[in-house]
Structures are given as C-alpha cells and as structure tokens.
Design an enzyme around this catalytic site. Structure first.
Site, PDB file in Angstrom:
ATOM      1  N   GLU A   1      -4.592 -10.890   5.096  1.00 58.45           N
ATOM      2  CA  GLU A   1      -4.091  -9.960   3.589  1.00 58.45           C
ATOM      3  C   GLU A   1      -4.937  -8.542   3.517  1.00 58.45           C
ATOM      4  O   GLU A   1      -4.854  -7.811   2.623  1.00 58.45           O
ATOM      5  CB  GLU A   1      -5.074 -11.012   2.451  1.00 58.45           C
TER       6      GLU A   1
HETATM    7  N1  COS Z   1       1.351  -3.514  -6.118  1.00 57.59           N
HETATM    8  C1  COS Z   1       2.649  -3.789  -6.669  1.00 57.59           C
HETATM    9  N2  COS Z   1       4.051  -2.479  -5.885  1.00 57.59           N
HETATM   10  C2  COS Z   1       3.130  -2.141  -5.050  1.00 57.59           C
HETATM   11  C3  COS Z   1       1.823  -2.541  -4.361  1.00 57.59           C
HETATM   12  C4  COS Z   1       1.358  -3.050  -4.877  1.00 57.59           C
HETATM   13  N3  COS Z   1      -0.206  -3.314  -5.190  1.00 57.59           N
HETATM   14  N4  COS Z   1       1.736  -1.070  -3.944  1.00 57.59           N
HETATM   15  C5  COS Z   1       2.576  -0.727  -3.604  1.00 57.59           C
HETATM   16  N5  COS Z   1       3.511  -1.343  -4.074  1.00 57.59           N
HETATM   17  C6  COS Z   1       5.161   0.022  -4.425  1.00 57.59           C
HETATM   18  C7  COS Z   1       5.159   0.988  -4.609  1.00 57.59           C
HETATM   19  O1  COS Z   1       4.625   1.933  -5.688  1.00 57.59           O
HETATM   20  C8  COS Z   1       6.187   1.543  -4.207  1.00 57.59           C
HETATM   21  O2  COS Z   1       7.035   1.494  -5.050  1.00 57.59           O
HETATM   22  P1  COS Z   1       8.016   2.969  -5.726  1.00 57.59           P
HETATM   23  O3  COS Z   1       7.997   3.718  -4.349  1.00 57.59           O
HETATM   24  O4  COS Z   1       8.392   2.479  -6.648  1.00 57.59           O
HETATM   25  O5  COS Z   1       6.376   3.444  -6.615  1.00 57.59           O
HETATM   26  C9  COS Z   1       6.437   0.764  -3.215  1.00 57.59           C
HETATM   27  O6  COS Z   1       5.626  -0.057  -3.290  1.00 57.59           O
HETATM   28  C10 COS Z   1       5.819   1.522  -1.471  1.00 57.59           C
HETATM   29  O7  COS Z   1       4.223   1.864  -1.633  1.00 57.59           O
HETATM   30  P2  COS Z   1       3.248   2.854  -0.971  1.00 57.59           P
HETATM   31  O8  COS Z   1       4.733   3.395  -0.393  1.00 57.59           O
HETATM   32  O9  COS Z   1       2.444   3.042  -1.001  1.00 57.59           O
HETATM   33  O10 COS Z   1       3.646   2.565   0.548  1.00 57.59           O
HETATM   34  P3  COS Z   1       2.995   1.952   2.017  1.00 57.59           P
HETATM   35  O11 COS Z   1       4.128   1.968   2.979  1.00 57.59           O
HETATM   36  O12 COS Z   1       2.302   3.287   1.940  1.00 57.59           O
HETATM   37  O13 COS Z   1       1.969   0.740   2.226  1.00 57.59           O
HETATM   38  C11 COS Z   1       0.194  -0.093   2.005  1.00 57.59           C
HETATM   39  C12 COS Z   1       0.975   0.388   0.827  1.00 57.59           C
HETATM   40  C13 COS Z   1      -0.850   0.774   3.306  1.00 57.59           C
HETATM   41  C14 COS Z   1      -1.329  -0.087   0.607  1.00 57.59           C
HETATM   42  C15 COS Z   1       0.514  -1.866   2.437  1.00 57.59           C
HETATM   43  O14 COS Z   1       1.270  -1.374   3.354  1.00 57.59           O
HETATM   44  C16 COS Z   1      -0.339  -2.609   2.424  1.00 57.59           C
HETATM   45  O15 COS Z   1      -1.136  -3.591   1.921  1.00 57.59           O
HETATM   46  N6  COS Z   1      -0.178  -3.041   3.906  1.00 57.59           N
HETATM   47  C17 COS Z   1      -1.135  -4.308   4.037  1.00 57.59           C
HETATM   48  C18 COS Z   1      -0.207  -5.077   5.065  1.00 57.59           C
HETATM   49  C19 COS Z   1      -0.682  -6.976   4.821  1.00 57.59           C
HETATM   50  O16 COS Z   1      -2.265  -7.205   3.558  1.00 57.59           O
HETATM   51  N7  COS Z   1      -0.418  -8.025   5.522  1.00 57.59           N
HETATM   52  C20 COS Z   1      -0.915  -8.770   5.524  1.00 57.59           C
HETATM   53  C21 COS Z   1       0.347  -9.422   5.523  1.00 57.59           C
HETATM   54  S1  COS Z   1      -0.760 -11.254   5.163  1.00 57.59           S
HETATM   55  S2  COS Z   1       0.730 -11.933   6.411  1.00 57.59           S
END
Ligand code: COS
Length: 382
Positions: free
Chosen positions: A361
């Site tokens: 996660e």
């Molecule tokens: N809730 C809702 N929306 C979210 C969010 C959240 N927690 N985090 C980001 N978003 C939205 C952003 O607001 C953005 O939308 P807008 O462009 O409309 O503003 C969009 O999603 C992209 O966000 P961001 O630019 O932050 O994306 P990134 O590619 O930089 O990724 C991380 C951010 C690294 C935090 C994300 O890729 C992540 O959580 N990676 C880990 C994935 C993971 O946990 N995998 C395990 C899965 S278990 S199968």
C-alpha cells in the site's frame, strides 16, 4: 480525539479476539505452511458482522467508523495477519464503491462483500508500475457497450478468490488522467490467473498475477468517470494505509506479549532476564513504539471519521507502525535468543509478516514522499 473505548468498540474487540483465538489460532500455523486461504473464514467473519464495518447499513454493512474498524483489524492481525489483510483488502472495493459507485453498482456489489459472502480485491500495480502508480500500462478500450481490457496486473491480494475486483487500466493518454477504474467479476472470460507469488510470509494470503486477455467489461462497470481511476486508487490507498497501521500493531503486540512472558520466566545468572536492563529497556522501547503506533493510527482513523483530510496522517501511521512492527518483532526474536529463531514460537513468522507492511500500500519511502510534499506545500503557504 476521545480515547475512551465505546461499548461497541469493547464488543468488537471481544468478539474478534474470541473468534481469532478459537477459530484462527488452531489452524494458522499449518495454513501458513501450506499456503492455504480459507474463504469460509471470511464467511464466518461476515456472519459476525466483521467484514463490512464501515459501509452503511443500507448496503449490508455496520455503518461504523474507522476507529471501530481498526480494532477488528488489530485483533485479527494479533493472531493471523493473513486474515487481517484479507478483511482489509476486501474492504477496499466496498470503500471505493461506496464513495464513487452509482446506486446500481453499490446495490449489486457492496452487500455480498459487506456480509462476507463474497471476497474483494484491488488491482493497481504492474511489473513496471509500483511506486509510480500513474505509469501503469494495462489498457481498456471502449467498443460500443463494453470495454476490452488487456495487460498484466501484479500483487493482487486474494485475486484468485476475489468475486469482485476493482482494477485500474488505461483508457486515455499517459499519466494519472489516463487511468480508469473498473469492476471486474470473477469468472469473466479473459480474466486469467498467472503466477501465485512465492513470498517470505503471509502465505495464507495469496498474491496473484492477473492476466487480462481481451477481458470484456460492460460499460456499466466503469467506476466514476473515465480518467478518474488514479484519484479513486489514491483515495482507497489513503484509507488502506490506516488498516496497515492496525495490522502492524496487532503483530507487534503479540510479539511483545511473547517476549515479556519469556523474559519473566527465563532465568540466567540466577535471575529472570527481565531484570537485566539490556532486556528490560528493549521491552520498554517496544511498548512505547506500539502505543505510539496505535495513537498515530487512531488519530488518522478519527480524522477520517470526522471528515478531515487524513492523507498525511494515514501515511504517518502506516510508516511508523510498520517500522515499529519490524523493530519489535526483530527485538522479540533477540530476547528469546535461539528459541526465537525456531518455529517453536510464532516470532519468526511475525517478523516475516511485519516486513511486508513496510512495502505494501505504498512503500515507506512513498509515505515519506506524501508527508514531505505536505511539508513543502505548508512552507510555501506561509
Ligand atoms: N487522494 C486523492 N487524489 C490524489 C491523492 C490522494 N491521496 N494523491 C494524489 N491525488 C491526485 C492529485 O490531486 C492529482 O490530481 P490533479 O492533477 O487533478 O490535482 C493526481 O492524483 C496526480 O497526483 P500526483 O501528481 O501527486 O501523482 P504522482 O504520480 O506524483 O504520485 C504518489 C503520487 C507517489 C503519492 C502515488 O503514485 C503513490 O501513492 N504511489 C504508491 C502507490 C501504491 O501505494 N501502490 C501500492 C498499491 S497496492 S496494489
């Protein structure tokens, strides 16, 4: 935040602890060895009302909050982390459907999951898309009244048993805006099971590769709008990270219990080893880490229940609790010495189970990205 346990929370704790001790404890060591998942356990948990804690009663859930839910997850994890993970993962489609689903989708898919009659899964990651979730490559192409999905998904917990899978695939261009979320039903032609991962721990929880070969999904199974899939996935992960915190606490708590019990009974140099500071200070640090992890997790849950933005607090809880569980289980093995390293005690299993919580996660490095981004935003806002 009020820390007083409500009557419902006390009841949930007793009910789950009784079930875990009586029904899971006797079989979990063998099932971990044999990599056996028992869907009937989910049915039994469902019959006790423990599989749909946070979804509204109208959809077969208990209509309670995350402060209540984390009690159930901690109690399951204290005995069998694989089943804490199973219940938490089955909770993700419920959560997503409840927030983003149409009335027809909610009515059809939530009740069986909430009642434990069905198992759920969440499928985001791929071979080339882990921490960088927005880079996923599986495709979904609209063709009249259906979408055709192709690609390979990885790390799908209980993907082989799941009746309802929320699966992310690309409907548009590159990046987060090109991703959509779909409801995929077990048995749909084109949904094929690839390899089952051979893991370090949590063997009773199967981790599956899903191979999508011209998998046809009715347009009615698109969740929200096209392009909303990344936001949907992130929303689910924010809440999922709270349950990872609770799972870590359950594992760590059990490890500490065994370490304290051993340290008070085991005598060396004519006294119980708990009377040596080298051991007693380790135990004290373990107790502090568990309490701190629980407080962080409760805070994230409380904020969620009170409609506050809890994304950063969930990341903090997941990061701190899983690191604490890794340290506590490692130190517990150390306190038992050679015995701790054997399979005569579950400590070596707890250590293996704790490790995955630093990864799933969102790795703990990704949690730090989430937390530090907020620090940067706050600084710019000053
Ligand atoms: N809730 C809702 N929306 C979210 C969010 C959240 N927690 N985090 C980001 N978003 C939205 C952003 O607001 C953005 O939308 P807008 O462009 O409309 O503003 C969009 O999603 C992209 O966000 P961001 O630019 O932050 O994306 P990134 O590619 O930089 O990724 C991380 C951010 C690294 C935090 C994300 O890729 C992540 O959580 N990676 C880990 C994935 C993971 O946990 N995998 C395990 C899965 S278990 S199968």
């Amino acid at each position: 935040m009020d820390l007083t346990e409500t009557t419902i929370q006390k009841e949930l704790k007793e009910l789950t602890r009784k079930f875990a001790t009586e029904k899971l404890q006797p079989l979990i060591a063998d099932d971990e060895r044999d990599e056996r998942f028992r869907p009937e356990i989910i049915k039994k948990l469902g019959a006790l009302g423990l599989t749909g804690i946070t979804v509204p009663e109208a959809y077969g859930g208990a209509g309670l909050g995350y402060k209540d839910y984390i009690i159930v997850i901690e109690e399951l994890a204290a005995v069998a982390a694989s089943y804490a993970i199973s219940v938490a993962v089955s909770g993700l489609p419920q959560l997503i459907l409840n927030i983003f689903g149409s009335e027809a989708q909610k009515t059809k898919y939530i009740p069986p999951l909430a009642k434990g009659e069905a198992v759920g899964a969440f499928s985001l990651s791929e071979a080339f898309s882990g921490s960088d979730a927005a880079s996923l490559r599986a495709t979904a192409k609209r063709d009249g009244d259906h979408y055709t999905l192709n690609g390979t998904k990885l790390w799908t917990t209980q993907g082989d048993f799941a009746n309802t899978i929320i699966l992310m695939a690309r409907t548009g261009g590159p990046g987060p805006k090109g991703i959509s979320a779909f409801i995929v039903e077990k048995g749909t032609p084109g949904l094929n099971y690839g390899k089952r991962e051979k893991k370090m721990g949590c063997h009773a929880s199967h981790t599956m590769e899903l191979v999508l070969n011209d998998l046809k999904i009715p347009v009615g199974n698109l969740l929200g709008k096209e392009g909303a899939g990344f936001q949907i996935a992130m929303t689910a992960l924010d809440s999922g990270r709270i349950t990872i915190g609770a799972t870590a606490i359950g594992i760590a708590r059990s490890a500490l219990d065994i370490a304290v019990s051993h340290a008070t009974q085991r005598e060396q140099f004519r006294k119980p080893i708990i009377q040596f500071q080298g051991v007693s200070f380790m135990l004290a640090d373990m107790a502090v880490a568990i309490d701190a992890a629980r407080l962080l997790t409760q805070r994230a849950a409380w904020m969620r229940d009170n409609d506050e933005d809890f994304s950063v607090q969930a990341a903090m809880a997941k990061l701190f609790a899983s690191d604490a569980a890794m340290k506590v289980t490692t130190d517990a093995v150390q306190i038992l010495g050679g015995a701790g390293y054997t399979q005569d005690f579950p400590l070596e299993r707890y250590m293996r189970e704790a490790k995955v919580l630093q990864i799933v996660e969102g790795t703990n490095q990704i949690q730090r990205v989430v937390i530090s981004r907020e620090l940067e935003i706050n600084m710019k806002g000053k």
